[in-house]
Design a protein around this motif. Structure first.
Motif, PDB file in Angstrom:
ATOM      1  N   LYS A 328      48.501  76.702  49.516  1.00  0.00           N
ATOM      2  CA  LYS A 328      49.517  76.295  48.559  1.00  0.00           C
ATOM      3  C   LYS A 328      49.597  77.509  47.487  1.00  0.00           C
ATOM      4  N   ASN A 329      48.314  77.816  47.149  1.00  0.00           N
ATOM      5  CA  ASN A 329      48.145  78.862  46.025  1.00  0.00           C
ATOM      6  C   ASN A 329      48.573  80.281  46.441  1.00  0.00           C
ATOM      7  N   ALA A 330      48.377  80.406  47.856  1.00  0.00           N
ATOM      8  CA  ALA A 330      48.972  81.693  48.167  1.00  0.00           C
ATOM      9  C   ALA A 330      50.301  81.675  48.156  1.00  0.00           C
ATOM     10  N   ASP A 331      51.004  80.784  48.457  1.00  0.00           N
ATOM     11  CA  ASP A 331      52.461  80.832  48.347  1.00  0.00           C
ATOM     12  C   ASP A 331      53.116  81.273  46.891  1.00  0.00           C
ATOM     13  N   ARG A 332      52.452  80.689  45.949  1.00  0.00           N
ATOM     14  CA  ARG A 332      52.755  81.031  44.624  1.00  0.00           C
ATOM     15  C   ARG A 332      52.449  82.660  44.404  1.00  0.00           C
ATOM     16  N   ALA A 333      51.204  82.925  44.869  1.00  0.00           N
ATOM     17  CA  ALA A 333      50.721  84.243  44.579  1.00  0.00           C
ATOM     18  C   ALA A 333      51.807  85.277  45.210  1.00  0.00           C
ATOM     19  N   ALA A 334      52.128  84.757  46.467  1.00  0.00           N
ATOM     20  CA  ALA A 334      53.135  85.711  47.217  1.00  0.00           C
ATOM     21  C   ALA A 334      54.527  85.892  46.493  1.00  0.00           C
ATOM     22  N   GLU A 335      55.061  84.991  45.871  1.00  0.00           N
ATOM     23  CA  GLU A 335      55.982  84.813  45.231  1.00  0.00           C
ATOM     24  C   GLU A 335      56.150  85.943  44.155  1.00  0.00           C
ATOM     25  N   VAL A 336      55.050  86.124  43.456  1.00  0.00           N
ATOM     26  CA  VAL A 336      54.960  87.115  42.205  1.00  0.00           C
ATOM     27  C   VAL A 336      54.573  88.456  42.950  1.00  0.00           C
ATOM     28  N   ALA A 337      53.921  88.425  43.963  1.00  0.00           N
ATOM     29  CA  ALA A 337      53.709  89.902  44.409  1.00  0.00           C
ATOM     30  C   ALA A 337      54.809  90.502  45.023  1.00  0.00           C
ATOM     31  N   ASN A 338      55.376  89.551  45.734  1.00  0.00           N
ATOM     32  CA  ASN A 338      56.912  90.250  46.757  1.00  0.00           C
ATOM     33  C   ASN A 338      57.702  90.798  45.694  1.00  0.00           C
ATOM     34  N   ALA A 339      57.973  89.869  44.468  1.00  0.00           N
ATOM     35  CA  ALA A 339      58.936  90.540  43.383  1.00  0.00           C
ATOM     36  C   ALA A 339      58.490  91.918  42.956  1.00  0.00           C
TER      37      ALA A 339
END
Ligand code: TYM
Length: 354
Positions: A328-339
């Motif tokens: 779940k935390n990786a999903d949030r991290a990925a959103e920020v990182a991918n932007a």
């Protein structure tokens, strides 16, 4: 919330509460390179993380890709990764308030590292002292290209999250300086893209030393186990290690880093774990021998690590739940990182897939 001079200038924080949008970013990580974290990791980094996590929009990763720069047994690496995450949580990092995730779950990390490697000088990377030390110790044949590019992956970790501050021990300072240089270089070439991060190093506790060799840094890869205090060791084992710590023949409990490195190191650990000032501890043990002093410290170690160890072991009893939290935390991290990664790809002229 306190106002910070370096408050975040990027608008890529989503989804999140208003709080997260207005808070400055914090990023840090540890390698899952042993079965347990050691006391230097705890005092030099984890205690700061815990104290800062509510004032910042905090990201904490278990940097498993970095750990691949050492030989690993695959099953053990998976286990060490879970154990490291469990120790973060047990030490007080709240996965509902901070983003606690595993580095390899967010593919943007190695992707940005590649881009950054193209703007890093070969000589510049070769000047990193950790690389120089390790490559000298192990020799050119064993030293991998991954160990050489390790700091570039670390720069990618930090820059993907538009990080304002990076709380670490002092052995990471040079890597953060490289990160700053790369951010500034990229921004100068391609336009403002990355926040330039600041290291946050707690001077008093920036370097915890080995109990048997108090002029060498305590480390997960120390030659002798007797000098390292492990968070997950049975408290009685840690207490014994404290009682056997190297001191000197003077017999007085006082801080003098140069002439009394062993006692000074124990005083720093004592003060950090109890939240007391070093002079107050010196006063308490004035005229008493090292035996009493070590007993006091052993008690502080057991009091601090006993509950952390129990909680970590409890979390490790339910690996499926731990994995769910990390996902779940990786999903949030990925959103920020991918932007951030998308902006980088656009800026450098990669033709985007439509
Ligand atoms: P690592 O796993 O070696 O150490 C994790 C953290 O613990 C600190 N530390 C110490 N502090 C005081 N005294 C000691 N004896 C001691 N030993 C370790 C380290 O300074 C560090 O803060 N390259 C990093 C991991 C990393 C990272 C990042 C950190 C990868 N990407 C991005 C920050 C931001 C490392 O190997 O840490």
């Amino acid at each position: 919330m306190t106002t910070r001079p370096w408050s975040s200038t990027t608008a890529s924080v989503e989804p999140g509460t208003l709080d997260q949008v207005t808070k400055a970013r914090l990023y840090s990580g540890m390698q899952p390179s042993a079965d347990s974290l050691q006391v230097g990791n705890y005092i030099g980094a984890l205690m700061q993380w815990r104290d800062l996590q509510d004032s910042y929009d905090a990201f904490f990763s278990v940097v498993d890709l970095h750990a691949l720069t050492q030989p690993n047994d695959p099953a053990e690496l998976r286990e060490k990764t879970r154990r490291t995450a469990a120790q973060y949580i047990a030490a007080g990092i709240e996965p509902s308030r901070s983003t606690l995730y595993v580095q390899s779950h967010v593919a943007a990390h190695p992707e940005l590292a590649w881009i950054l490697s193209t703007i890093t000088g070969f000589g510049e990377a070769g000047r990193m002292t950790q690389f120089k030390d390790k490559s000298q110790r192990y020799g050119a044949d064993v030293t991998s290209v991954g160990l050489f590019t390790y700091p570039i992956l670390m720069a990618a970790d930090i820059l993907l999250y538009q990080t304002n501050i990076v709380p670490v021990g002092d052995d990471q300072k040079q890597h953060i300086e490289l990160t700053r240089d790369l951010a500034e270089r990229f921004n100068a070439r391609y336009g403002e893209t990355f926040t330039v991060p600041m290291p946050v190093i707690q001077q008093d506790t920036a370097r915890i030393y080995d109990l048997q060799n108090p002029t060498a840094k305590m480390s997960k890869s120390a030659e002798s186990d007797a000098g390292t205090l492990w968070l997950l060791d049975d408290p009685s084992v840690s207490a014994k290690k404290v009682m056997r710590a190297v001191t000197d023949s003077e017999g007085s409990v006082r801080y003098d880093r140069e002439n009394k490195p062993g006692v000074s190191n124990l005083l720093v650990i004592y003060a950090a774990l109890t939240g007391r000032q070093i002079p107050a501890i010196e006063d308490e043990y004035a005229g008493r021998g090292y035996g009493d002093f070590k007993k006091g410290l052993a008690e502080a170690v057991v009091n601090e690590f006993g509950p952390v160890r129990a909680r970590a072991l409890e979390l490790l009893d339910d690996p499926a739940e731990l994995d769910r939290v990390l996902a779940k935390n990786a999903d949030r991290a990925a959103e920020v990182a991918n932007a951030t990664l998308n902006t980088v790809y656009d800026r450098i002229g990669l033709l985007r897939r439509r």
